[in-house]
Design a protein around this motif. Structure first.
Motif: not given
Length: 175
Positions: A25-27, A96-97, A32-35, A52-56
């Motif tokens: 997933g991507v958080i 998740p958001v 809607n910015n990756p964390i 990681d840096a892209t929220g994945a």
């Protein structure tokens, strides 16, 4: 015999590794910015990862048994999935958001003290200095009685502080 044990060991390893599933997933935040650097843990186990840096993220979890996953980050409200059960080799996508969790301090009161306190500074009452007996009257006799101060001779006014030399001392005297 050795071949049979080796095959048995390999079969057990395959069975143990086959009892897992993967969560991807991507958080994202509310915009809607990756964390990056979100902590992801499976509770009551040593399994976990971070984004990681892209929220994945990718996390291998146990299959066929209920578990709880917790997503935590600084200044964000935690997200938790309870009693999740996945099949063997299942790939589960969960994005998740996370919402911002900011606590605001209402009031800060700063008060001024009438006395000044400094760490490492000792204030000595001047009338007390006049009453200290010694061969050489003065503040040096009192300084030799303080913790961390050494002197070679009780008739001398020389002293050293915490292993320093006798000529490395600085004393500020007011009044």
């Amino acid at each position: 015999m050795k071949t049979t044990l080796t095959l048995l060991f390999l079969a057990l390893c395959c069975l143990v590794t086959a009892q897992t599933a993967i969560i991807y997933g991507v958080i994202l935040d509310e915009d809607n910015n990756p964390i990056p650097n979100v902590n992801i843990i499976v509770e009551n186990s040593l399994t976990g990862t971070t984004t990681d840096a892209t929220g994945a993220y990718t996390l291998t979890v146990p299959a066929k048994a209920p578990f709880t996953i917790k997503f935590t980050a600084v200044n964000l409200q935690p997200v938790e999935i309870k009693d999740l059960v996945l099949r063997t080799n299942e790939q589960f996508w969960f994005n998740p958001v996370m919402k911002v969790n900011i606590e605001q301090i209402v009031t800060i009161v700063i008060e001024r003290r009438n006395t000044r306190e400094f760490a490492g500074i000792t204030t000595i009452d001047p009338p007390l200095l006049r009453k200290i007996p010694g061969a050489q009257p003065g503040v040096e006799n009192l300084l030799k009685s303080l913790p961390g101060v050494i002197s070679n001779n009780e008739l001398s006014t020389q002293y050293g502080v915490r292993g320093g030399n006798y000529d490395e001392n600085l004393v500020y005297i007011n009044e």
